[in-house]
Design an enzyme around this catalytic site. Structure first.
Site, mmCIF file in Angstrom:
data_model
loop_
_atom_site.group_PDB
_atom_site.id
_atom_site.type_symbol
_atom_site.label_atom_id
_atom_site.label_comp_id
_atom_site.label_asym_id
_atom_site.label_seq_id
_atom_site.Cartn_x
_atom_site.Cartn_y
_atom_site.Cartn_z
ATOM 1 N N HIS A 46 0.793 -1.242 0.000
ATOM 2 C CA HIS A 46 0.000 0.000 0.000
ATOM 3 C C HIS A 46 0.822 1.288 0.000
ATOM 4 O O HIS A 46 0.276 2.365 -0.123
ATOM 5 C CB HIS A 46 -0.913 0.030 1.224
HETATM 6 N N1 UDP Z 1 -3.497 -4.848 9.002
HETATM 7 C C1 UDP Z 1 -4.768 -5.360 9.213
HETATM 8 N N2 UDP Z 1 -5.501 -5.738 8.110
HETATM 9 C C2 UDP Z 1 -5.041 -5.634 6.844
HETATM 10 C C3 UDP Z 1 -3.741 -5.113 6.644
HETATM 11 C C4 UDP Z 1 -2.999 -4.713 7.746
HETATM 12 O O1 UDP Z 1 -5.217 -5.498 10.336
HETATM 13 O O2 UDP Z 1 -5.764 -5.994 5.903
HETATM 14 C C5 UDP Z 1 -2.725 -4.444 10.162
HETATM 15 C C6 UDP Z 1 -1.370 -5.064 10.273
HETATM 16 O O3 UDP Z 1 -1.451 -6.324 10.885
HETATM 17 C C7 UDP Z 1 -0.615 -4.057 11.100
HETATM 18 C C8 UDP Z 1 -1.195 -2.750 10.627
HETATM 19 O O4 UDP Z 1 -2.453 -3.052 10.052
HETATM 20 O O5 UDP Z 1 -0.897 -4.213 12.467
HETATM 21 C C9 UDP Z 1 -0.270 -2.134 9.634
HETATM 22 O O6 UDP Z 1 -0.892 -1.129 9.008
HETATM 23 P P1 UDP Z 1 -0.439 -0.583 7.578
HETATM 24 O O7 UDP Z 1 0.262 -1.653 6.848
HETATM 25 O O8 UDP Z 1 -1.672 0.010 6.980
HETATM 26 O O9 UDP Z 1 0.523 0.620 7.955
HETATM 27 P P2 UDP Z 1 2.066 0.730 8.287
HETATM 28 O O10 UDP Z 1 2.409 -0.260 9.341
HETATM 29 O O11 UDP Z 1 2.817 0.539 7.028
HETATM 30 O O12 UDP Z 1 2.209 2.133 8.797
#
Ligand code: UDP
Length: 358
Positions: free
Chosen positions: A206
């Site tokens: 994403h």
């Molecule tokens: N996550 C979730 N469902 C999904 C995708 C991600 O619950 O379909 C959770 C994942 O396990 C983690 C968090 O969302 O705890 C990460 O968020 P994201 O990847 O959107 O953001 P980043 O960590 O890159 O800031």
């Protein structure tokens, strides 16, 4: 002690869940502000419901704008809340526009800012997240760092001379994974409902650096399609990525799911053979579940995972992604070192905030 917490994006709901609970146990009054950055039911509401996060007192409903407009509008609306609520501290998480807007609104009103997940750096100023991190850290009073590397980063930038408190508390996402694991196991299995066979790869995608660059997106998706011919690639698809793939007509030949709730994500993490992701959070969660990770980025803030040999950086290179994923499933790896604390990060944060005096 009264805290205003500003959240707005999926990873912030997960991080805030553990700290909110600790605030409640410590008798701290917490006012939750949801900026609206993520608003789909499966990107927001499901987390509040499943993780029992209190209903936000304020919904700012700022979404779907360019970075500058979004941050500006949030800044304006958070300021109104802070003026009205007069908190002792404003609490922000991670590295999104909601983080920066919350911190800036508070700092300009001379309200101390506490930043959870402070000190992380990718050293790539093209990433919107990096800009948000650096600026938020600089105006924060409390810098709650998940790793020793984060503390080092801050020291290297001269934070030792600034009027702030740097604390290595561990990672609140580790707290969350430990706390919600039992609950996730008691939920009906998503493997069953979605018909997922083991072994499988778990993927998420994403980041703007991948979704907004057609060539990178194409390379990564081609790699996932190729891996899917060997073992299923299960991809809970972020709405932005879905939109981009449709606009660019890039064919996706993997097992696509709607974004899943956190409890289902924990089930997928527990069951998968290997994670492929450009998410910050998921790289660490792979480690919590002792799964190797192929990171779909050129660099990572979570350098200790690369040093430990459990995460490799494949960037957006199709052949590297495929080769590293195959290699990861064959190689023995060591997941013993507690890189992200002891599961008590939220308690430590709340205890420090509870001792805050002007
Ligand atoms: N996550 C979730 N469902 C999904 C995708 C991600 O619950 O379909 C959770 C994942 O396990 C983690 C968090 O969302 O705890 C990460 O968020 P994201 O990847 O959107 O953001 P980043 O960590 O890159 O800031």
């Amino acid at each position: 002690m009264k805290i205003v917490t500003v959240i707005g994006a999926r990873p912030q709901f997960i991080k805030a869940a553990t700290v909110s609970r600790a605030c409640k146990s410590a008798g701290i009054t917490e006012i939750l502000v949801h900026t609206g950055q993520h608003f789909d039911a499966n990107m927001s509401e499901v987390f509040f419901r499943e993780m029992e996060i209190p209903e936000p007192q304020y919904h700012l409903e700022v979404a779907g704008l360019s970075h500058g407009a979004m941050t500006g509008r949030m800044l304006e609306r958070v300021e109104q809340v802070v003026i009205k609520e007069k908190p002792d501290v404003v609490l922000v998480y991670g590295d999104t526009n909601s983080t920066l807007a919350g911190a800036l609104a508070a700092a300009k009103l001379h309200i101390p800012v506490a930043h959870v997940e402070a000190g992380l750096r990718s050293f790539d100023l093209k990433m919107p997240e990096e800009i948000n991190r650096i600026l938020t850290d600089r105006i924060s009073r409390y810098l709650f760092c998940p790793t020793p590397t984060a503390i080092e980063n801050l020291k290297n930038e001269g934070f030792g001379r600034f009027p702030c408190q740097m604390e290595h508390v561990g990672d609140v996402m580790y707290d969350a994974a430990l706390f919600y694991l039992e609950k996730s196991r008691s939920l009906k299995s998503i493997l069953q409902t979605a018909g997922i066979r083991q072994p499988f790869f778990l993927a998420t995608l994403h980041r703007a650096e991948n979704t907004d660059q057609p060539e990178r997106l194409r390379e990564i998706v081609t790699a996932l399609n190729e891996l899917h011919r060997e073992w299923p690639v299960v991809l809970p698809l972020h709405p932005r990525t879905r939109q981009q793939l449709a606009a660019l007509q890039i064919p996706l030949e993997v097992t696509v799911l709607e974004p899943v709730g956190y409890l289902h994500m924990l089930q997928l993490l527990e069951a998968c053979a290997c994670v492929l992701t450009d998410s910050g959070g998921l790289q660490k969660e792979a480690y919590f579940f002792r799964k190797p990770c192929v990171t779909l980025r050129d660099q990572t803030e979570w350098v200790e995972l690369v040093e430990a040999g459990v995460t490799t950086l494949a960037g957006a290179n199709r052949s590297l992604i495929v080769a590293q994923a195959k290699e990861a499933t064959r190689k023995a790896m060591n997941f013993q070192t507690p890189l992200y604390g002891d599961g008590q990060a939220a308690e430590k944060i709340v205890s420090i905030l509870n001792h805050h005096r002007e």
